[in-house]
Write an enzyme that holds these catalytic residues in place. Sequence first.
Site, mmCIF file in Angstrom:
data_model
loop_
_atom_site.group_PDB
_atom_site.id
_atom_site.type_symbol
_atom_site.label_atom_id
_atom_site.label_comp_id
_atom_site.label_asym_id
_atom_site.label_seq_id
_atom_site.Cartn_x
_atom_site.Cartn_y
_atom_site.Cartn_z
ATOM 1 N N HIS A 1 48.393 84.848 53.276
ATOM 2 C CA HIS A 1 48.395 85.954 52.303
ATOM 3 C C HIS A 1 49.205 87.089 52.931
ATOM 4 O O HIS A 1 48.668 88.051 53.476
ATOM 5 C CB HIS A 1 46.961 86.403 51.993
ATOM 6 C CG HIS A 1 46.919 87.686 51.214
ATOM 7 N ND1 HIS A 1 47.371 87.791 49.917
ATOM 8 C CD2 HIS A 1 46.505 88.931 51.553
ATOM 9 C CE1 HIS A 1 47.231 89.033 49.503
ATOM 10 N NE2 HIS A 1 46.705 89.757 50.473
ATOM 11 N N ASP B 1 47.260 86.435 44.557
ATOM 12 C CA ASP B 1 48.657 85.989 44.544
ATOM 13 C C ASP B 1 48.848 84.934 43.451
ATOM 14 O O ASP B 1 49.849 84.940 42.735
ATOM 15 C CB ASP B 1 49.033 85.389 45.907
ATOM 16 C CG ASP B 1 48.686 86.338 47.038
ATOM 17 O OD1 ASP B 1 49.288 87.416 47.104
ATOM 18 O OD2 ASP B 1 47.781 86.019 47.837
#
Length: 331
Positions: free
Chosen positions: A191, A163
Amino acid sequence: MDDKAKLPVTIAISGAAGQISYSLLFRLIAGDLLGPHQPIVLRLLEVPQAIGQLEGVAMELEDFASPILVGLSCHSDPLEAFKAVDLAFLVGARPRGPGMERGDLLEVNAEIFAEQGRALNAVAKRSVKVLVVGNPVNTNTLIAIRNAPDLDASQFSGMTRLDHNRAVSLLARASQRPCTSVEGVIIWGNHSTSQYPDVHHATINGRPALECVGKDFEASFIETVRRRGAEVIRVRGKSSAASGAHAALCQMRDWLRGTPKGSWTSMAVVSDGSYGITQGLVFSFPVETHDGHWRIVEGLALDAASAALIKASESELLQERDLVRHLIDLP
Ligand code: NAX
């Protein structure tokens, strides 16, 4: 020290016949984690049904004739795979099957990571570093930690580096600058789509990122980073693999070698209560690393909107934790 005298580093990889490992393993034997002169031993872990396929991967690893690969074995028992390992990449996890609810997915993976946590606790080197990649990554990391009471929680981290890398790349593309000019991005939280990709502390060539890309960019930035994994699946027809493997290498490499002075990365680590996040929860924070240790970057100012987004991701993680409580409440 003479290169030939270096002791091998033993690395376990679970889910070794899967698609992320198919990139990760070959990068490892090319020296992309520890350099071209550090001998490594690979211990590959898979479920019994995938051992045949894993043996095929092992044949390809042998066929590389890598000068640094000095040992290779395939296992279906974590107690064998994790014996005396220095590093472990826990990539293997069960994907969501048809008709499976989110709770079912958490439950089935929780059992995998509880077993692997116990095995690491029993047989890994006392200095082992464990990087959890398999989803749901934050809660899997929490479960592994709680099932490894003889290891320190700081020896575990969950991967939010993909990410983070996605956020860096997006800012670089938006400002038409190289990725190396982007600093200070943060992925907060889970996440999942509740994560908060925070651009407020980011700079591009030393200038505040929002000045470079415009304030209106923020909303689309957050949504693009949050949904990038789903978008890759939509376009490619499969989930991120090489970029996931690369992110795992980046996260482990920074953990081992340290982040450059004055900069940070994002890692899901156990909360010490920083930024008001429930102690013990595995949460993605800005972290600095040095000498094989991570430390949460303290004292960053958060505006009200950022604080609310961070809290929303914390609430999702608290709900996940409640669903697997029976596997983490150890006597
Ligand atoms: P694959 O389905 O290709 O491979 C997973 C492998 O794990 C399979 O070969 C399976 O047999 C094995 N496995 C399942 N249970 C196991 C167990 N108990 N012990 C050992 N091996 C086991 O998935 P892949 O694309 O490689 O992704 C692996 C995991 O990474 C998934 O959970 C995925 O959701 C997760 N990801 C996490 C990311 C992150 O940023 N943290 C990003 C990439 C990826 O989506």
